[in-house]
Design a protein around this motif. Structure first.
Motif, mmCIF file in Angstrom:
data_model
loop_
_atom_site.group_PDB
_atom_site.id
_atom_site.type_symbol
_atom_site.label_atom_id
_atom_site.label_comp_id
_atom_site.label_asym_id
_atom_site.label_seq_id
_atom_site.Cartn_x
_atom_site.Cartn_y
_atom_site.Cartn_z
ATOM 1 N N GLU A 289 0.833 -1.203 0.000
ATOM 2 C CA GLU A 289 0.000 0.000 0.000
ATOM 3 C C GLU A 289 0.871 1.259 0.000
ATOM 4 O OE1 GLU A 289 -0.383 -2.592 1.852
ATOM 5 O OE2 GLU A 289 -2.480 -3.172 2.048
ATOM 6 N N VAL B 154 -4.921 6.976 12.493
ATOM 7 C CA VAL B 154 -5.995 6.444 11.644
ATOM 8 C C VAL B 154 -5.340 5.869 10.386
ATOM 9 C CG1 VAL B 154 -7.802 8.035 12.385
ATOM 10 C CG2 VAL B 154 -6.278 8.690 10.529
ATOM 11 N N GLY B 155 -6.056 4.963 9.734
ATOM 12 C CA GLY B 155 -5.624 4.494 8.418
ATOM 13 C C GLY B 155 -4.526 3.454 8.438
ATOM 14 N N LEU B 167 0.170 0.470 6.197
ATOM 15 C CA LEU B 167 -0.706 1.535 5.730
ATOM 16 C C LEU B 167 -1.961 0.949 5.114
ATOM 17 C CD1 LEU B 167 -0.997 4.598 5.281
ATOM 18 C CD2 LEU B 167 0.086 4.290 3.072
ATOM 19 N N SER B 169 -4.957 3.205 4.384
ATOM 20 C CA SER B 169 -5.534 4.213 3.505
ATOM 21 C C SER B 169 -4.789 5.527 3.678
ATOM 22 C CB SER B 169 -7.007 4.403 3.838
ATOM 23 O OG SER B 169 -7.455 5.632 3.324
ATOM 24 N N ALA B 172 -7.255 8.353 4.315
ATOM 25 C CA ALA B 172 -7.676 8.517 5.709
ATOM 26 C C ALA B 172 -6.627 9.299 6.496
ATOM 27 C CB ALA B 172 -7.906 7.144 6.343
ATOM 28 N N LEU B 173 -5.349 9.022 6.190
ATOM 29 C CA LEU B 173 -4.250 9.719 6.860
ATOM 30 C C LEU B 173 -4.323 11.218 6.597
ATOM 31 C CD1 LEU B 173 -1.956 8.271 8.352
ATOM 32 C CD2 LEU B 173 -0.570 8.473 6.306
ATOM 33 N N ASN B 176 -7.478 13.001 8.353
ATOM 34 C CA ASN B 176 -7.568 12.855 9.799
ATOM 35 C C ASN B 176 -8.262 14.088 10.390
ATOM 36 O OD1 ASN B 176 -6.979 12.583 12.529
ATOM 37 N ND2 ASN B 176 -4.958 11.698 12.128
#
Lengths: 360, 504
Positions: A289, B154-155, B167, B169, B172-173, B176
């Motif tokens: 990712e 997050v993410g 990781l 997303s 999403a990072l 935040n």
């Protein structure tokens, strides 16, 4: 080719662009104080990199960033393992950048002289530092389990510097920067600075070719093309083919850096303690990712970066002259008696006849 | 001290130092772009001269910001290699994208702007400085997103095979809720910093009382200004200079005032987000030990010897209102949160250093309010063409006199507010490096020795100290010199012969 290998190639590309761009920046920084006989000449030499050095140095930011992103374990092992040498390089880079930017902002001879001395010294330390770090990345560090270099006191991270690879790397780093810087000054200036720069380029090219050839005989025959390129650069400078001289010098730097990175693939950082502790591409890479994020980012962004950096070089394509030549012999500043710091006697001797005619 | 403590100290020192220059780069680039835009539209020479002055300050500041920012990027590997390995998936792409997307823009286009004045057509030249300004904002956003991850992760998920964070997303990072709240707060603070610098310079050159001078009008008399700087060929006449300094003072004051108001509004939003995601931080900021409803806000507290309870000056219900928007709401206390975290994360100390959190929070607010008040004073005293009267009589003139005496401290007010703000938000996150997931003690480079850290700290202290002195000298020099029009070449770049051949 999987994503990790692709990104390793892109990491190498960023480091190569940094080495080529900052190589001549470091060289000009070292040579400006030596080749410029008065502050107009030194100013002209420094102005050749004035608009572009910052953009070149950002390739270091990009290179460190993509290294961290693509192969975090390698980033962590190199930086913590070579802690003190890298802190010294960072401090030298700090002094260098500020000396370059601040030199022209105060209209005082003493201020400019101080900035030139700091610029020369910090460029020397930076070039030597990066040279030895690249060499040590090739020969490896004493990596233990978890990619950490153990040891006690300051010797933990300083000891690798006291080794033949590190010393040879430092020497080559300085020589490569001098060669590239001299070729660049020959290409970008006019008048006596241009003549002296060409001579320095010829001399440095010869020394570099000899050193690389000796190293090629001792360790890796891979280095032969680098020596050949250095010879080409020297010959081109002697024939006043300044563009070719700079291109050959830059290709020599490119070849050296690429050779250092791919020497042990798929191992990216060998452990000198135990081969099992060596870092490989697969083991050091981040998750798919994260690699996808930087792949998309890199594909979308980097072509644009290259385009506008090329635009910047195009805008500043004209040669840089000293104000004195242009103003027709008007000399505002008397030549100071003190010799600028960092001037090697041999380099002074080889450019001691400024009266010769020059082209351009 | 242990390697952990020294590493934390070093990170704090280099980060706080770096952040003295970052807000100035952000705001001065936008202010330069704005001034140049007005100059381009109106041709008013005041704006052209102001553009050059602010641009010079920006160049000097940006150089220090670049070289100290480079150190920041290395710090994660140098001293925090365990953290770098564990969170490479999050921090690596963030730093890489920031470098590729924003930093290249800033560095390349700032070079084009400064050296390209006589080579680019005016609209293109103006566009380059706007690109720089936008680049600084992108940089700030991406780096704040990395910091927001440490406040509110997050993410990401934990990869069971490698044991590292993975990781999930990147989107999403980047969205935040903490970065969405902290970005405007940080940018508003940055504009206060640049505004206060221009305010101080403008007031200093326009209204500073001089020995032997009496009355405000003589402050701009020609012989006095002429003694203040060396004459450059393209320098302005003294009669022309005064309006430019006045303009700078007013622009600086408006920027500081607007930044101050925005910082308060956005700080309120950020405080509510923080109460939600890191209740311990806001409880520590208030030194609120017990969970309380209708909680008061303590302006100030001292622990007197022999008293169990500290003496505190409170505003009733205000804390509940600030934290949640409801004056009657319940705010969680430190003791309850500590007990809750012990049951959640296992035995340990989950309380940050309370006096530091309490006081840095108040000093942040106090310095910010003071800077805003100074800006409001200057704007009011100079309204509709009026002048400051440091030599006059009466209470207002006394205020002006005091202002001109403490002028060198004015640019330091927003810088102090920002520094205390960062000290608060980072120390009150402890013992976590990534809140709830990764402890600071686990992040340090495992084999780093204290001697190495002492050596590097000494090196940073020495070089950064010299840099600070040189930067201050340069700013003083630039502000003492005569103003220069936007179009002519800078003094260090002599006119070039148009027949110079291209290099390539």
């Amino acid at each position: 080719m999987d994503l990790a290998t692709l990104w390793f190639a892109l990491v190498v590309l960023c480091w190569v662009l940094f080495a080529v761009g900052e190589g001549f920046d470091f060289g000009v920084g070292m040579l400006a104080a030596v080749l410029g006989r008065d502050e107009h000449e030194r100013g002209a030499a420094i102005r050749t990199v004035g608009p572009v050095w910052d953009g070149n140095e950002v390739w270091l930011v990009a290179a460190v960033g993509v290294t961290f992103a693509a192969v975090p374990a390698w980033y962590a092992a190199m930086l913590s393992g070579l802690y003190l040498p890298l802190v010294v390089v960072l401090l030298a880079l700090a002094a260098r950048g500020v000396a370059l930017e601040f030199r022209g902002k105060v209209d005082s001879v003493a201020w400019r002289r101080r900035c030139e001395v700091v610029l020369a010294g910090s460029s020397l330390v930076s070039a030597a530092g990066f040279g030895s770090v690249v060499a040590l990345a090739t020969t490896g560090l004493a990596l233990g389990p978890g990619g950490a270099v153990a040891g006690s006191g300051v010797g933990r991270s300083l000891a690798p510097l006291v080794s033949w690879p590190a010393l040879a790397g430092a020497l080559l780093g300085v020589l490569a920067a001098l060669l590239q810087g001299a070729a660049f000054l020959g290409l970008r200036t006019t008048g006596p600075v241009r003549v002296r720069a060409r001579r320095v380029a010829v001399t440095t090219a010869g020394v570099t070719a000899v050193v690389v050839a000796v190293l090629a005989g001792v360790t890796a025959p891979v280095a032969v093309p680098v020596a050949v390129l250095a010879v080409v650069a020297g010959l081109a400078a002697a024939r006043r083919w300044e563009g070719l001289a700079f291109a050959a010098a830059s290709l020599a730097v490119l070849g050296g850096v690429v050779a250092a990175f791919v020497a042990h693939l798929p191992v990216v950082l060998p452990s000198t303690l135990e081969p099992a502790f060596s870092l490989t591409i697969a083991g050091a890479a981040s998750s798919p990712e994260a690699l996808w994020v930087i792949t998309v980012g890199g594909v979308l962004i980097l072509p644009g970066v290259l385009a506008y950096q090329a635009f910047s070089y195009w805008v500043f394509r004209r040669r840089v002259a000293t104000g004195r030549e242009v103003a027709g012999g008007l000399r505002e500043t008397p030549r100071s008696g003190a010799r600028p710091g960092g001037a090697a006697p041999s380099i002074r001797a080889c450019c001691a006849s400024p009266g010769r005619p020059y082209r351009g | 001290m242990t390697a952990l403590e020294l590493s934390r100290l070093q990170f704090a020192v280099v980060t706080v130092y770096h952040y003295l220059f970052v807000p100035l780069s952000i705001s001065l680039s936008a202010l330069t772009a704005g001034l140049q835009t007005v100059w381009w539209r109106t041709g008013d020479p005041r704006h052209g001269r102001a553009t050059m002055l602010v641009g010079k300050l920006l160049m000097a500041t940006f150089a220090v910001g670049v070289v100290t920012g480079l150190v920041q990027e290395f710090q994660f590997g140098l001293s925090w290699s365990a953290f770098a390995q564990y969170y490479g998936d999050v921090f690596g792409p963030t730093l890489a994208i920031e470098g590729m997307l924003a930093f290249f823009l800033e560095a390349t286009f700032l070079g084009l702007w400064w050296f390209g004045r006589d080579r680019l057509r005016p609209p293109v030249h103006l566009a380059t400085i706007w690109v720089v300004a936008i680049g600084t904002l992108i940089s700030a956003y991406v780096i704040l997103a990395a910091n927001a991850f440490m406040q509110h992760p997050v993410g990401v998920s934990l990869d069971p095979t490698t044991g590292r964070a993975r990781l999930g997303s990147f989107g999403a990072l980047m969205t935040n809720e903490v970065v969405v709240a902290s970005f405007p707060h940080t940018i508003a603070g940055a504009f206060m910093a640049g505004g206060a610098l221009l305010l101080a310079l403008g007031v200093w050159r326009r209204w500073r009382p001089r020995p032997g001078a009496s009355g405000a009008l003589s402050a701009c008399s020609p012989q006095l200004l002429a003694s203040s700087g060396r004459r450059a060929p393209s320098s302005t006449d003294d009669d022309d200079a005064a309006p430019t300094w006045r303009l700078l003072a007013r622009v600086g004051a408006w920027t500081t005032l607007a930044g101050g108001i925005a910082v308060a509004l956005t700080g309120d939003v950020l405080g509510k987000v923080m109460t939600e995601v890191q209740p311990m931080k806001m409880a520590a900021a208030e030194a609120l030990y017990e969970t309380t409803s209708h909680a008061p806000f303590s302006l100030f507290a001292v622990q007197r010897p022999g008293h169990a309870q500290p003496t505190s000056l409170d505003v009733p219900w205000l804390l509940s209102f600030l934290a949640t928007g409801d004056p009657t709401a319940t705010v969680q206390g430190i003791d309850d949160l500590q007990a809750q975290y012990v049951s959640q994360f296992g035995p340990g100390e989950y309380t940050p250093w309370i006096p530091v959190a309490y006081w840095t929070f108040r000093l942040m607010i106090g310095f910010g309010v003071l800077a805003t008040a100074v800006a409001a004073w200057v704007l009011w005293r100079t309204r509709r063409g009026r002048d400051l009267e440091p030599d006059g009589r009466g209470w207002f003139a006394l205020g002006d006199r005091w202002l001109t005496r403490v002028l060198p401290a004015i640019p330091a007010l927003p810088a102090a507010a920002a520094t205390f703000g960062w000290l608060f938000t980072e120390t009150a996150r402890q013992p976590w490096l990534v809140f709830g997931l990764f402890r600071t003690a686990d992040g340090v480079s495992p084999t780093l020795t204290p001697v190495e850290l002492v050596a590097s700290l000494a090196g940073f202290a020495l070089v950064y100290g010299v840099l600070a002195v040189v930067w201050v000298r340069l700013v003083l020099h630039v502000s003492r010199a005569d103003l220069v029009d936007l179009h002519p070449e800078p003094t260090d770049t002599p006119d070039e012969d148009p027949v110079l051949e291209p290099s390539y």
